[in-house]
Scaffold this motif. Sequence first.
Motif, PDB file in Angstrom:
ATOM      1  N   ALA A 123       2.345   6.671  -6.776  1.00 31.10           N
ATOM      2  CA  ALA A 123       1.156   6.606  -7.627  1.00 31.10           C
ATOM      3  C   ALA A 123       1.391   7.268  -8.981  1.00 31.10           C
ATOM      4  O   ALA A 123       0.991   6.740 -10.027  1.00 31.10           O
ATOM      5  CB  ALA A 123      -0.028   7.252  -6.913  1.00 31.10           C
ATOM      6  N   ASP A 128       0.832  -1.207   0.000  1.00 29.48           N
ATOM      7  CA  ASP A 128       0.000   0.000   0.000  1.00 29.48           C
ATOM      8  C   ASP A 128       0.867   1.257   0.000  1.00 29.48           C
ATOM      9  O   ASP A 128       0.547   2.250  -0.670  1.00 29.48           O
ATOM     10  CB  ASP A 128      -0.920   0.015   1.223  1.00 29.48           C
ATOM     11  CG  ASP A 128      -2.060  -0.991   1.109  1.00 29.48           C
ATOM     12  OD1 ASP A 128      -2.309  -1.477  -0.010  1.00 29.48           O
ATOM     13  OD2 ASP A 128      -2.689  -1.293   2.147  1.00 29.48           O
ATOM     14  N   LYS A 129       1.957   1.223   0.741  1.00 36.04           N
ATOM     15  CA  LYS A 129       2.857   2.373   0.805  1.00 36.04           C
ATOM     16  C   LYS A 129       3.470   2.656  -0.569  1.00 36.04           C
ATOM     17  O   LYS A 129       3.532   3.820  -1.000  1.00 36.04           O
ATOM     18  CB  LYS A 129       3.958   2.115   1.832  1.00 36.04           C
ATOM     19  CG  LYS A 129       5.041   3.205   1.905  1.00 36.04           C
ATOM     20  CD  LYS A 129       6.052   2.898   2.998  1.00 36.04           C
ATOM     21  CE  LYS A 129       7.230   3.864   2.951  1.00 36.04           C
ATOM     22  NZ  LYS A 129       6.819   5.285   3.092  1.00 36.04           N
ATOM     23  N   ARG A 137       0.892   4.130  -2.815  1.00 38.45           N
ATOM     24  CA  ARG A 137       0.565   5.499  -2.412  1.00 38.45           C
ATOM     25  C   ARG A 137       1.702   6.462  -2.730  1.00 38.45           C
ATOM     26  O   ARG A 137       1.487   7.533  -3.314  1.00 38.45           O
ATOM     27  CB  ARG A 137       0.256   5.530  -0.918  1.00 38.45           C
ATOM     28  CG  ARG A 137      -0.152   6.901  -0.375  1.00 38.45           C
ATOM     29  CD  ARG A 137      -0.533   6.799   1.092  1.00 38.45           C
ATOM     30  NE  ARG A 137       0.589   6.348   1.926  1.00 38.45           N
ATOM     31  CZ  ARG A 137       0.654   5.145   2.496  1.00 38.45           C
ATOM     32  NH1 ARG A 137      -0.307   4.248   2.312  1.00 38.45           N
ATOM     33  NH2 ARG A 137       1.700   4.814   3.251  1.00 38.45           N
ATOM     34  N   ASP A 138       2.916   6.082  -2.359  1.00 36.63           N
ATOM     35  CA  ASP A 138       4.059   6.984  -2.522  1.00 36.63           C
ATOM     36  C   ASP A 138       4.467   7.169  -3.970  1.00 36.63           C
ATOM     37  O   ASP A 138       5.069   8.191  -4.321  1.00 36.63           O
ATOM     38  CB  ASP A 138       5.260   6.468  -1.725  1.00 36.63           C
ATOM     39  CG  ASP A 138       5.051   6.524  -0.218  1.00 36.63           C
ATOM     40  OD1 ASP A 138       4.025   7.107   0.207  1.00 36.63           O
ATOM     41  OD2 ASP A 138       5.893   5.976   0.526  1.00 36.63           O
TER      42      ASP A 138
END
Length: 259
Positions: free
Chosen positions: A134, A127-128, A131-132
């Motif tokens: 994208a 997920d990180k 997110r980071d």
Amino acid sequence: MSSSNTNTKKTIAFLGASGGVGLAALTRAMAAGHTCIALCRTPSKLTDRFPEAQYPNLKVVQGNAHDVVAVARCLFSPSPSTSNSPVAKPVDMVMSSIGGQFQFAKMTIDDPHVCENGMKTLLSAIDKVRRDHAAALGEKQWRPRIIVVSTCGISKAGRDFPLATLPIYKFMLKVPHVDKLAMESLLTGAAAEKDYSYSIVRPSLLTDPAVPDRKIRVGVDEKPEVGYGISRDDTGRWIFENLLGIEGAYENRVVTITW
């Protein structure tokens, strides 16, 4: 299915590859030319065995499998995806074979939640990265393949171990089995919700050393195979030959393997 059926070279992250099943799979993946990134608390366990000059396709990252930042650092290949992009390419696959040390005096493992927390960390790290990075990943969803080593003795489809070993599976291994079930539940839940691809491998009792030329029997989902044991080396070999570098093999399936 053998390694000759592999597709293009992959980038594979390994968690728990300093010994046992993980090391057996890592060794073969490197020899086949895949780019391998291994997380290791003590990097020398791998760098002493695989010097960089001889194994340029291995990157060893120091860290703990329960550290989100450290795991996230393993989820990109060492080189950029294109010459114009400053962001490295995300890995194609993650193999996790982490586990605890069994303590016979207490009939438990040193960390009763090692696999559960390891899966929480891995999912958070994915997920990180999403997110980071994208913008760099663009509209195309990054869909990593997650391969985990679990265990026989926890199947809800029926008994997947010989009756003679019932005391081992139902009493001695009760604590690690709860941990493995929690790990599997987290993975399958996340796969359905966030579009991950996975394979869960449940070997029978792991043994050492390897025994040459033993036939490996395979059961899938509700039809598990029943056997007494399988070596760590054969388990890693089977994972390499049937999962690593191969698209779609046993995708979103639970596989039991045994001699």
